[in-house]
Design an enzyme around this catalytic site. Structure first.
Site, PDB file in Angstrom:
ATOM      1  N   LYS A 126       6.584  18.589  -0.712  1.00 12.84           N
ATOM      2  CA  LYS A 126       6.428  17.297  -0.881  1.00 12.84           C
ATOM      3  C   LYS A 126       7.078  16.486  -0.045  1.00 12.84           C
ATOM      4  O   LYS A 126       7.891  16.775   0.735  1.00 12.84           O
ATOM      5  CB  LYS A 126       6.872  16.868  -2.354  1.00 12.84           C
ATOM      6  CG  LYS A 126       6.081  15.788  -3.239  1.00 12.84           C
ATOM      7  CD  LYS A 126       5.096  16.151  -3.715  1.00 12.84           C
ATOM      8  CE  LYS A 126       4.457  14.905  -4.219  1.00 12.84           C
ATOM      9  NZ  LYS A 126       3.151  15.197  -5.223  1.00 12.84           N
ATOM     10  N   ASP A 166      -0.126  10.461  -2.895  1.00 13.23           N
ATOM     11  CA  ASP A 166       0.673  10.531  -4.031  1.00 13.23           C
ATOM     12  C   ASP A 166       0.940   8.966  -4.364  1.00 13.23           C
ATOM     13  O   ASP A 166      -0.089   8.202  -3.901  1.00 13.23           O
ATOM     14  CB  ASP A 166       1.867  11.283  -4.210  1.00 13.23           C
ATOM     15  CG  ASP A 166       2.484  11.752  -5.572  1.00 13.23           C
ATOM     16  OD1 ASP A 166       2.110  12.366  -6.194  1.00 13.23           O
ATOM     17  OD2 ASP A 166       3.433  10.668  -5.914  1.00 13.23           O
TER      18      ASP A 166
HETATM   19  P1  NDP Z   1      -1.195   5.196  -7.448  1.00 10.10           P
HETATM   20  O1  NDP Z   1      -0.098   4.616  -6.270  1.00 10.10           O
HETATM   21  O2  NDP Z   1      -2.584   5.059  -7.062  1.00 10.10           O
HETATM   22  O3  NDP Z   1      -0.792   4.479  -8.814  1.00 10.10           O
HETATM   23  C1  NDP Z   1       0.416   4.621  -9.406  1.00 10.10           C
HETATM   24  C2  NDP Z   1       0.213   3.845 -10.785  1.00 10.10           C
HETATM   25  O4  NDP Z   1       1.442   3.820 -11.489  1.00 10.10           O
HETATM   26  C3  NDP Z   1       0.122   2.353 -10.632  1.00 10.10           C
HETATM   27  O5  NDP Z   1      -0.461   1.556 -11.471  1.00 10.10           O
HETATM   28  C4  NDP Z   1       1.600   1.920 -10.656  1.00 10.10           C
HETATM   29  O6  NDP Z   1       2.066   0.669 -10.852  1.00 10.10           O
HETATM   30  C5  NDP Z   1       2.138   2.655 -11.525  1.00 10.10           C
HETATM   31  N1  NDP Z   1       3.615   2.931 -11.231  1.00 10.10           N
HETATM   32  C6  NDP Z   1       4.226   3.626 -10.335  1.00 10.10           C
HETATM   33  N2  NDP Z   1       5.700   3.720 -10.361  1.00 10.10           N
HETATM   34  C7  NDP Z   1       5.611   2.969 -11.582  1.00 10.10           C
HETATM   35  C8  NDP Z   1       7.035   2.876 -12.000  1.00 10.10           C
HETATM   36  N3  NDP Z   1       8.091   3.125 -11.419  1.00 10.10           N
HETATM   37  N4  NDP Z   1       6.616   2.047 -13.273  1.00 10.10           N
HETATM   38  C9  NDP Z   1       5.762   1.733 -13.857  1.00 10.10           C
HETATM   39  N5  NDP Z   1       4.585   1.965 -13.234  1.00 10.10           N
HETATM   40  C10 NDP Z   1       4.584   2.695 -12.283  1.00 10.10           C
HETATM   41  O7  NDP Z   1      -0.588   7.030  -7.731  1.00 10.10           O
HETATM   42  P2  NDP Z   1      -1.361   8.023  -8.286  1.00 10.10           P
HETATM   43  O8  NDP Z   1      -2.372   7.430  -9.369  1.00 10.10           O
HETATM   44  O9  NDP Z   1      -2.096   8.930  -7.218  1.00 10.10           O
HETATM   45  O10 NDP Z   1      -0.204   8.575  -9.075  1.00 10.10           O
HETATM   46  C11 NDP Z   1       0.216   8.580 -10.444  1.00 10.10           C
HETATM   47  C12 NDP Z   1       1.009   9.661 -10.774  1.00 10.10           C
HETATM   48  O11 NDP Z   1       0.146  11.005 -10.798  1.00 10.10           O
HETATM   49  C13 NDP Z   1       2.226  10.121 -10.096  1.00 10.10           C
HETATM   50  O12 NDP Z   1       2.984  10.630 -10.839  1.00 10.10           O
HETATM   51  C14 NDP Z   1       1.735  11.132  -9.232  1.00 10.10           C
HETATM   52  O13 NDP Z   1       2.674  12.066  -8.689  1.00 10.10           O
HETATM   53  C15 NDP Z   1       0.522  12.003 -10.065  1.00 10.10           C
HETATM   54  N6  NDP Z   1      -0.072  12.763  -9.400  1.00 10.10           N
HETATM   55  C16 NDP Z   1      -1.173  12.241  -8.512  1.00 10.10           C
HETATM   56  C17 NDP Z   1      -1.998  13.162  -7.903  1.00 10.10           C
HETATM   57  C18 NDP Z   1      -3.033  12.528  -6.913  1.00 10.10           C
HETATM   58  O14 NDP Z   1      -4.064  13.129  -6.564  1.00 10.10           O
HETATM   59  N7  NDP Z   1      -2.944  11.257  -6.337  1.00 10.10           N
HETATM   60  C19 NDP Z   1      -2.160  14.572  -8.054  1.00 10.10           C
HETATM   61  C20 NDP Z   1      -1.086  14.926  -9.118  1.00 10.10           C
HETATM   62  C21 NDP Z   1      -0.486  14.184  -9.811  1.00 10.10           C
HETATM   63  P3  NDP Z   1       2.467  -0.549  -9.886  1.00 10.10           P
HETATM   64  O15 NDP Z   1       1.289  -0.808  -8.850  1.00 10.10           O
HETATM   65  O16 NDP Z   1       2.959  -1.774 -10.743  1.00 10.10           O
HETATM   66  O17 NDP Z   1       3.385   0.051  -9.055  1.00 10.10           O
HETATM   67  O1  2IT Z   2       1.259  15.826  -7.335  1.00  8.93           O
HETATM   68  C1  2IT Z   2       0.142  16.259  -6.701  1.00  8.93           C
HETATM   69  O2  2IT Z   2      -0.360  17.501  -7.098  1.00  8.93           O
HETATM   70  C2  2IT Z   2      -0.477  15.751  -5.803  1.00  8.93           C
HETATM   71  N1  2IT Z   2       0.065  14.377  -5.456  1.00  8.93           N
HETATM   72  C3  2IT Z   2      -1.541  16.189  -5.003  1.00  8.93           C
HETATM   73  C4  2IT Z   2      -1.104  16.891  -3.865  1.00  8.93           C
HETATM   74  C5  2IT Z   2      -2.016  17.296  -2.929  1.00  8.93           C
HETATM   75  O3  2IT Z   2      -1.807  18.214  -1.978  1.00  8.93           O
HETATM   76  O4  2IT Z   2      -3.485  17.268  -3.090  1.00  8.93           O
END
Ligand code: NDP
Ligand code: 2IT
Length: 446
Positions: A126, A166
């Site tokens: 990561k 992420d």
């Molecule tokens: P994005 O940046 O697309 O979206 C993040 C969302 O979460 C936004 O709405 C943001 O709001 C909110 N957020 C982030 N930090 C905070 C905080 N400290 N408090 C409140 N709201 C918060 O990220 P993703 O959708 O990609 O990721 C979301 C989650 O999913 C994370 O935990 C990530 O690790 C996990 N994840 C993502 C994957 C992926 O493929 N993208 C795969 C597996 C897991 P704001 O804009 O106001 O900050």
């Molecule tokens: O938390 C996760 O699994 C991710 N942000 C996706 C990682 C990836 O390599 O697609």
């Protein structure tokens, strides 16, 4: 917790002071491993778990860049290459002001077991930065990404380490990062990053995969109890990549998603979230969640600064960030009739909230299982890149569905084998651990 594991956990805490999220992720895994260490003394003899807790390599670097006002900005960059027993390090990059080594290590540690669970040949890693993309122009984001990659490029590669997105890293950032990697190395090495644009090596379904996969996982859990997603009232937190696609899949499966949120508060829409409107606000314009209620009118309202978990629902898909769902929230959700949780985010439930869900008999899919669809589809993107092929949406979607069913079944079977029937936390941690542990045993003390 088993005695030997407790001692080892204390050692990990001592060696990594102040990294509370990493400690939390380690504790969750150790809590589940009791029956494994007593059944398999060979793991302790080979120091498997001790080695697993120490990243193979940790890189921390300076990222200087110049903002639109001409001011020099300095951020800190990280890449933690945690475990390569099963394949090249694989895991996303997070750009958020809260990022420090402890966050990247918690995420990298989770990623080892998650990636093992998918059945794909990928190790765990990561990275990220404390850079805050909010309010920055495209040109600033581009200069930042170029500076970030100017250091990172020497550490990554399609057979070495393959980053993706992420929080704060989506298609725009992956584009700028890939462009700089290509320029520095003079190689069109598609497999070095995943989440790429579809015309230059990306995979169909990768943008949707994490949210889709989390809802598929919830559906699988419900089906073990003769139910399904159909007719469920779904609570989603966040409004980023994972949240939007969780809402989309929930709707496809006949559920009604009634909430979304960001760091300013949440919206609840009794008629079901209008996904087209939400995408327009959040993806096309990078706006705030409050604008949704303003534009939707009647059925929707915005609640500032409050917890989305106050809203009653039957299925929760937390998809924002770590520790966003605490014990109080869990209590409220259970009282309001919740029957299932599938974690779209990484470690969104606190340890106490998780315990409470399990005690209350709520079906609980931990992030390392429920959100594995994202990284699994990244591995499918790597396969397409390696074979210079592109697959159809339907084919890739089918593969994702098969993988999520496999992850689900592996968790359940393993939980059964180790005396915790129906406990997906135990199942996910043990199944992921054993796969990596056996590979490490075979590869000797490295
Ligand atoms: P994005 O940046 O697309 O979206 C993040 C969302 O979460 C936004 O709405 C943001 O709001 C909110 N957020 C982030 N930090 C905070 C905080 N400290 N408090 C409140 N709201 C918060 O990220 P993703 O959708 O990609 O990721 C979301 C989650 O999913 C994370 O935990 C990530 O690790 C996990 N994840 C993502 C994957 C992926 O493929 N993208 C795969 C597996 C897991 P704001 O804009 O106001 O900050
Ligand atoms: O938390 C996760 O699994 C991710 N942000 C996706 C990682 C990836 O390599 O697609």
């Amino acid at each position: 917790m088993e005695r030997g594991l407790e001692n080892l956990r204390d050692e990990v805490f001592r060696r990594n002071p102040g990294e509370s999220e990493f400690h939390q992720a380690v504790t969750e895994v150790f809590e589940a491993l009791g029956p494994v260490v007593s059944r398999h003394p060979e793991y302790a003899d080979a120091g498997i778990l001790r080695r697993m807790c120490e990243p193979e390599r940790q890189i921390i670097f300076r990222i200087p860049w110049v903002d639109d006002a001409g001011t020099v900005q300095i951020n800190r960059g990280f890449r933690v290459e945690f475990n390569s027993a099963l394949g090249p390090y694989k895991g996303g990059l997070r750009f958020h002001p809260s990022v420090y080594l402890g966050i990247i290590k918690f995420l990298g540690f989770e990623q080892i077991f998650k990636n093992a669970l998918t059945g794909m040949p990928i190790g765990g890693g990561k990275g990220g930065s404390d850079f805050d993309p909010a309010g920055r122009s495209d040109a600033e984001v581009m200069r930042f990404c170029q500076s970030f990659m100017t250091e990172l490029y020497r550490h990554i590669g399609e057979h070495t380490d393959v980053p993706a997105g992420d929080i704060g890293v989506g298609a725009r950032e992956i584009g700028y990062l890939f462009g700089q990697y290509k320029r520095i190395t003079n190689r069109f090495e598609s497999g070095v990053l995943t989440g790429k644009g579809i015309t230059w090596g990306g995979s169909l379904v990768r943008p949707e995969a994490t949210g889709y996969g989390a809802v598929m996982f919830a559906d699988r859990m419900l089906r073990t109890h003769g139910r399904s997603m159909e007719g469920q009232r779904v609570l989603v937190s966040g409004s980023g990549n994972v949240a939007l696609n969780a809402i989309a899949k929930a709707e496809q499966l006949g559920a009604v998603a009634v909430t979304a949120s960001d760091s300013s508060g949440y919206v609840v829409d009794e008629a079901g979230i209008d996904l087209e409107l939400l995408r327009e606000i959040k993806e096309a314009r990078r706006g705030r969640i409050s604008e949704y209620a303003e534009q939707r009118g009647g059925t929707a309202r915005f609640v500032a600064g409050a917890s989305v978990w106050d809203v009653p629902g039957t299925v929760a898909i937390p998809s924002a960030t770590q520790n966003e769902l605490d014990e109080n929230a869990a209590q409220t959700l259970v009282k309001n009739g919740l029957i299932a949780v599938a974690e779209g985010a990484n470690m969104p439930s606190t340890q106490k909230a998780t315990e409470l869900f399990l005690q209350a008999g709520v079906l609980f899919g931990p992030g390392k299982a429920a959100n594995a669809g994202g990284v699994a589809t990244s591995a499918l993107e790597m396969q397409q890149n390696a074979s210079r092929d592109t697959w159809s949406f339907e084919n890739t979607h089918d593969r994702l569905e098969t993988i999520m069913t496999g992850v689900h079944d592996r968790c359940l079977e393993t939980a059964d084998q180790y005396g915790a029937p129906g406990n997906y936390v135990v199942g996910a941690n043990i199944a992921g651990f054993i796969k990596v542990a056996d590979a490490m045993l075979a590869q000797g003390v490295v």
